[in-house]
Design a protein around this motif. Structure first.
Motif, PDB file in Angstrom:
ATOM      1  N   ARG A  60      82.760-121.065 -10.086  1.00 17.58           N
ATOM      2  CA  ARG A  60      81.468-121.303 -10.813  1.00 17.58           C
ATOM      3  C   ARG A  60      80.686-120.288 -10.370  1.00 17.58           C
ATOM      4  O   ARG A  60      79.780-119.590 -10.920  1.00 17.58           O
ATOM      5  CB  ARG A  60      81.195-122.629 -11.033  1.00 17.58           C
ATOM      6  CG  ARG A  60      79.706-123.027 -11.573  1.00 17.58           C
ATOM      7  CD  ARG A  60      79.479-122.564 -12.890  1.00 17.58           C
ATOM      8  NE  ARG A  60      80.310-123.459 -13.743  1.00 17.58           N
ATOM      9  CZ  ARG A  60      80.041-124.697 -14.357  1.00 17.58           C
ATOM     10  NH1 ARG A  60      79.084-125.397 -13.860  1.00 17.58           N
ATOM     11  NH2 ARG A  60      80.996-125.201 -15.131  1.00 17.58           N
ATOM     12  N   ALA A  61      80.358-120.367  -8.817  1.00  9.07           N
ATOM     13  CA  ALA A  61      79.358-119.828  -8.205  1.00  9.07           C
ATOM     14  C   ALA A  61      79.758-118.132  -8.315  1.00  9.07           C
ATOM     15  O   ALA A  61      78.768-117.369  -8.428  1.00  9.07           O
ATOM     16  CB  ALA A  61      79.618-119.919  -6.587  1.00  9.07           C
ATOM     17  N   LEU A  62      81.150-117.666  -8.113  1.00  4.60           N
ATOM     18  CA  LEU A  62      81.378-116.172  -8.827  1.00  4.60           C
ATOM     19  C   LEU A  62      80.919-115.917 -10.334  1.00  4.60           C
ATOM     20  O   LEU A  62      80.402-114.948 -10.371  1.00  4.60           O
ATOM     21  CB  LEU A  62      82.818-116.100  -8.430  1.00  4.60           C
ATOM     22  CG  LEU A  62      83.262-115.940  -6.947  1.00  4.60           C
ATOM     23  CD1 LEU A  62      84.768-116.054  -7.273  1.00  4.60           C
ATOM     24  CD2 LEU A  62      82.913-114.584  -6.539  1.00  4.60           C
ATOM     25  N   GLN A  63      81.116-116.712 -11.166  1.00  2.00           N
ATOM     26  CA  GLN A  63      80.860-116.537 -12.410  1.00  2.00           C
ATOM     27  C   GLN A  63      79.314-116.473 -12.695  1.00  2.00           C
ATOM     28  O   GLN A  63      79.104-115.587 -13.575  1.00  2.00           O
ATOM     29  CB  GLN A  63      81.336-117.685 -13.472  1.00  2.00           C
ATOM     30  CG  GLN A  63      82.736-117.675 -13.505  1.00  2.00           C
ATOM     31  CD  GLN A  63      83.193-118.891 -14.363  1.00  2.00           C
ATOM     32  OE1 GLN A  63      82.912-119.899 -14.125  1.00  2.00           O
ATOM     33  NE2 GLN A  63      84.083-118.716 -15.100  1.00  2.00           N
ATOM     34  N   THR A  64      78.527-117.081 -11.895  1.00  2.00           N
ATOM     35  CA  THR A  64      77.086-117.244 -12.185  1.00  2.00           C
ATOM     36  C   THR A  64      76.425-116.140 -11.284  1.00  2.00           C
ATOM     37  O   THR A  64      75.299-116.154 -11.421  1.00  2.00           O
ATOM     38  CB  THR A  64      76.633-118.713 -12.094  1.00  2.00           C
ATOM     39  OG1 THR A  64      76.793-118.902 -10.609  1.00  2.00           O
ATOM     40  CG2 THR A  64      76.994-119.538 -12.895  1.00  2.00           C
ATOM     41  N   GLY A  65      77.136-115.706 -10.454  1.00  3.94           N
ATOM     42  CA  GLY A  65      76.380-114.741  -9.506  1.00  3.94           C
ATOM     43  C   GLY A  65      75.633-115.092  -8.228  1.00  3.94           C
ATOM     44  O   GLY A  65      75.287-114.616  -7.629  1.00  3.94           O
ATOM     45  N   GLN A  66      75.799-116.374  -8.118  1.00  5.93           N
ATOM     46  CA  GLN A  66      75.519-117.163  -7.008  1.00  5.93           C
ATOM     47  C   GLN A  66      76.383-116.762  -5.422  1.00  5.93           C
ATOM     48  O   GLN A  66      75.832-116.915  -4.485  1.00  5.93           O
ATOM     49  CB  GLN A  66      75.302-118.591  -7.111  1.00  5.93           C
ATOM     50  CG  GLN A  66      74.265-119.119  -8.098  1.00  5.93           C
ATOM     51  CD  GLN A  66      74.310-120.492  -8.174  1.00  5.93           C
ATOM     52  OE1 GLN A  66      75.035-121.084  -9.073  1.00  5.93           O
ATOM     53  NE2 GLN A  66      73.579-121.255  -7.356  1.00  5.93           N
ATOM     54  N   LEU A  67      77.665-116.322  -5.820  1.00  5.51           N
ATOM     55  CA  LEU A  67      78.425-115.847  -4.554  1.00  5.51           C
ATOM     56  C   LEU A  67      78.638-114.448  -4.686  1.00  5.51           C
ATOM     57  O   LEU A  67      79.167-114.117  -5.800  1.00  5.51           O
ATOM     58  CB  LEU A  67      79.736-116.983  -4.606  1.00  5.51           C
ATOM     59  CG  LEU A  67      80.637-116.678  -3.714  1.00  5.51           C
ATOM     60  CD1 LEU A  67      80.325-116.944  -2.213  1.00  5.51           C
ATOM     61  CD2 LEU A  67      81.770-117.318  -3.745  1.00  5.51           C
ATOM     62  N   GLN A  68      78.279-113.753  -3.734  1.00  2.00           N
ATOM     63  CA  GLN A  68      78.406-112.197  -3.849  1.00  2.00           C
ATOM     64  C   GLN A  68      78.677-111.874  -2.344  1.00  2.00           C
ATOM     65  O   GLN A  68      78.813-112.538  -1.495  1.00  2.00           O
ATOM     66  CB  GLN A  68      76.879-111.997  -4.036  1.00  2.00           C
ATOM     67  CG  GLN A  68      76.484-112.084  -5.301  1.00  2.00           C
ATOM     68  CD  GLN A  68      74.850-111.579  -5.391  1.00  2.00           C
ATOM     69  OE1 GLN A  68      74.525-110.799  -4.768  1.00  2.00           O
ATOM     70  NE2 GLN A  68      74.388-112.110  -6.501  1.00  2.00           N
TER      71      GLN A  68
END
Length: 98
Positions: A67-75
């Motif tokens: 989810r973090a990857l999908q939302t851009g919170q994990l970069q």
């Protein structure tokens, strides 16, 4: 969980403020909010998935990372701490640079 998180960070000379993202076991929202408050971090420094999937047990951290990857919170380059627990009072945490 806050004690485990703080101990791991201290071992690396870091504080919660040094984290870009904290990915926690998704058992209930009140627990996540309490952990974030104890660590002095705003809720925007974590991701939740339990509102969509409920308590996904051992799958909660991988699902939440996705989810973090999908939302851009994990970069790329993010400093991330993962912390979860399971049956038999087992728990674990990992600190990583994404």
């Amino acid at each position: 969980m806050p004690t485990t998180i703080q101990a791991l960070l201290a071992d690396h000379g870091l504080t919660p403020a040094d984290l870009d993202l904290l990915v926690l076991h998704q058992s209930n929202l009140r627990m996540i909010e309490a952990i974030m408050k104890t660590l002095g971090l705003a809720m925007d420094r974590t991701v939740t998935t339990l509102e969509d999937y409920g308590n996904t047990a051992a799958a909660s951290i991988p699902i939440t990372l996705h989810r973090a990857l999908q939302t851009g919170q994990l970069q790329q380059g993010s400093r991330v701490l993962l912390c979860g627990f399971g049956g038999g009072l087992s728990w674990g945490a990992a600190l990583l640079d994404w």
